[in-house]
Design an enzyme around this catalytic site. Structure first.
Site, PDB file in Angstrom:
ATOM      1  N   LYS A 105       0.807  -1.220   0.000  1.00  0.00           N
ATOM      2  CA  LYS A 105       0.000   0.000   0.000  1.00  0.00           C
ATOM      3  C   LYS A 105       0.840   1.270   0.000  1.00  0.00           C
ATOM      4  O   LYS A 105       0.427   2.269  -0.569  1.00  0.00           O
ATOM      5  CB  LYS A 105      -1.035   0.009   1.113  1.00  0.00           C
ATOM      6  CG  LYS A 105      -0.509   0.000   2.507  1.00  0.00           C
ATOM      7  CD  LYS A 105      -1.677  -0.022   3.482  1.00  0.00           C
ATOM      8  CE  LYS A 105      -1.254  -0.621   4.786  1.00  0.00           C
ATOM      9  NZ  LYS A 105       0.002  -0.091   5.354  1.00  0.00           N
TER      10      LYS A 105
ATOM     11  N   ARG B 253      -6.275   3.228  11.539  1.00  0.00           N
ATOM     12  CA  ARG B 253      -5.647   1.969  11.894  1.00  0.00           C
ATOM     13  C   ARG B 253      -6.588   1.076  12.678  1.00  0.00           C
ATOM     14  O   ARG B 253      -6.399  -0.133  12.725  1.00  0.00           O
ATOM     15  CB  ARG B 253      -4.395   2.265  12.733  1.00  0.00           C
ATOM     16  CG  ARG B 253      -3.558   1.059  13.068  1.00  0.00           C
ATOM     17  CD  ARG B 253      -2.327   1.491  13.864  1.00  0.00           C
ATOM     18  NE  ARG B 253      -1.516   0.343  14.213  1.00  0.00           N
ATOM     19  CZ  ARG B 253      -1.683  -0.368  15.325  1.00  0.00           C
ATOM     20  NH1 ARG B 253      -2.636  -0.037  16.179  1.00  0.00           N
ATOM     21  NH2 ARG B 253      -0.907  -1.396  15.580  1.00  0.00           N
TER      22      ARG B 253
ATOM     23  N   ARG C  29      13.603  -8.870   1.428  1.00  0.00           N
ATOM     24  CA  ARG C  29      13.998  -7.569   0.885  1.00  0.00           C
ATOM     25  C   ARG C  29      15.256  -7.011   1.558  1.00  0.00           C
ATOM     26  O   ARG C  29      15.517  -7.248   2.733  1.00  0.00           O
ATOM     27  CB  ARG C  29      12.840  -6.565   0.953  1.00  0.00           C
ATOM     28  CG  ARG C  29      12.430  -6.170   2.329  1.00  0.00           C
ATOM     29  CD  ARG C  29      11.172  -5.308   2.273  1.00  0.00           C
ATOM     30  NE  ARG C  29      10.775  -4.897   3.604  1.00  0.00           N
ATOM     31  CZ  ARG C  29       9.650  -4.263   3.891  1.00  0.00           C
ATOM     32  NH1 ARG C  29       8.802  -3.944   2.922  1.00  0.00           N
ATOM     33  NH2 ARG C  29       9.356  -3.918   5.132  1.00  0.00           N
TER      34      ARG C  29
ATOM     35  N   ARG D   1      16.481  -4.278   6.995  1.00  0.00           N
ATOM     36  CA  ARG D   1      15.840  -3.738   8.196  1.00  0.00           C
ATOM     37  C   ARG D   1      15.814  -4.808   9.266  1.00  0.00           C
ATOM     38  O   ARG D   1      15.461  -5.952   9.013  1.00  0.00           O
ATOM     39  CB  ARG D   1      14.415  -3.296   7.871  1.00  0.00           C
ATOM     40  CG  ARG D   1      14.372  -1.909   7.264  1.00  0.00           C
ATOM     41  CD  ARG D   1      13.004  -1.588   6.748  1.00  0.00           C
ATOM     42  NE  ARG D   1      11.971  -1.810   7.756  1.00  0.00           N
ATOM     43  CZ  ARG D   1      10.702  -1.453   7.584  1.00  0.00           C
ATOM     44  NH1 ARG D   1      10.334  -0.879   6.463  1.00  0.00           N
ATOM     45  NH2 ARG D   1       9.808  -1.678   8.522  1.00  0.00           N
TER      46      ARG D   1
ATOM     47  N   ARG E 103       3.143  -8.825  13.090  1.00  0.00           N
ATOM     48  CA  ARG E 103       2.478  -7.650  12.494  1.00  0.00           C
ATOM     49  C   ARG E 103       1.203  -8.046  11.745  1.00  0.00           C
ATOM     50  O   ARG E 103       0.213  -7.329  11.747  1.00  0.00           O
ATOM     51  CB  ARG E 103       3.442  -6.904  11.569  1.00  0.00           C
ATOM     52  CG  ARG E 103       4.474  -6.076  12.365  1.00  0.00           C
ATOM     53  CD  ARG E 103       5.637  -5.656  11.509  1.00  0.00           C
ATOM     54  NE  ARG E 103       5.276  -4.691  10.491  1.00  0.00           N
ATOM     55  CZ  ARG E 103       5.952  -4.491   9.369  1.00  0.00           C
ATOM     56  NH1 ARG E 103       7.057  -5.184   9.132  1.00  0.00           N
ATOM     57  NH2 ARG E 103       5.563  -3.606   8.493  1.00  0.00           N
TER      58      ARG E 103
END
Ligand SMILES: [Zn+2]
Length: 225
Positions: free
Chosen positions: A18, A93, A137, A171, A182
């Site tokens: 998104k 959220r 990633r 990360r 998450r």
């Protein structure tokens, strides 16, 4: 020709793309994409009492109370330079935020601005797809170009396509455990917002799997630009 939708909420689990799609859409429509994280970081730089207390919350990793979160978001949306519309990236959220936002934007104070949400896009991707996408990633340490173990390796192994750097970073929170946690949070905290907007007739689901340009083309048709 129909007028494009300009007051858009973009929803999707972490890793659904998104952020990427929000940026593309913002550029095409000539409006801004807002995320709560960016706004909070911006406010926290200030000197006011409120700025300082928000900075404390961020430093402790705590969430900002819903009403305050909505008010800070509205302050941004109602700035004259944002009069042409907005894209909300991952906001509201949770359900109480969605309700307060709707109520406020429809209130006498704000009604004249005609800023109510007119489209909610839900990017749908299966969990295993998200996990693959996130844990593979990495990025160039120098120019920050993004790569992926499965989907986008540099042309020459170990050398950045853009700047030739040989160092890459990941990360720290892109691990299997954090991604799963998450996703779980998304399901328990954010997912209840989905039926809320569905009942209002605002929700459109988009298959978020596949290449970025294929997904953004689907979004283009829905938004109508
Ligand atoms: Zn580079």
């Amino acid at each position: 020709m129909q007028t494009p939708k300009r007051h858009i909420v973009l929803m999707g689990a972490p890793g659904s793309g998104k952020g990427t799609q929000g940026a593309i859409l913002a550029e095409k429509l000539g409006i801004k994409s807002f995320s709560m994280g960016d706004i909070l970081r911006g406010v926290a730089k200030g000197e006011s009492k409120e700025a300082q207390s928000i900075k404390k919350l961020i430093d402790k990793g705590r969430m900002v109370p819903n009403k305050l979160a909505v008010r800070l978001m509205e302050n941004e949306l109602l700035k004259p330079e944002n009069a042409d519309g907005y894209i909300l990236d991952g906001f509201p959220r949770e359900l109480p935020q969605a309700k307060v936002l709707d109520k406020d934007l429809a209130s006498r104070k704000y009604k004249k601005y005609n800023m109510g949400v007119d489209l909610v896009l839900l990017l749908q991707v299966p969990d295993d797809y998200v996990i693959d996408r996130i844990i593979g990633r990495y990025q160039c340490a120098k120019c920050k170009e993004l790569y992926h173990e499965k989907f986008k390796q540099p042309q020459k192994f170990g050398i950045c396509d853009v700047c030739g750097c040989k160092e890459f970073t990941r990360r720290a929170d892109d691990t299997y455990e954090t991604v799963v946690s998450r996703l779980r949070t998304f399901r328990s905290v954010t997912a209840p917002v989905i039926p809320y907007y569905e009942q209002k007739g605002l929700l459109v689901c988009v298959d978020g799997t596949g290449p970025i340009d294929v997904v953004s083309e689907k979004i283009r048709k829905i938004v109508g630009y």
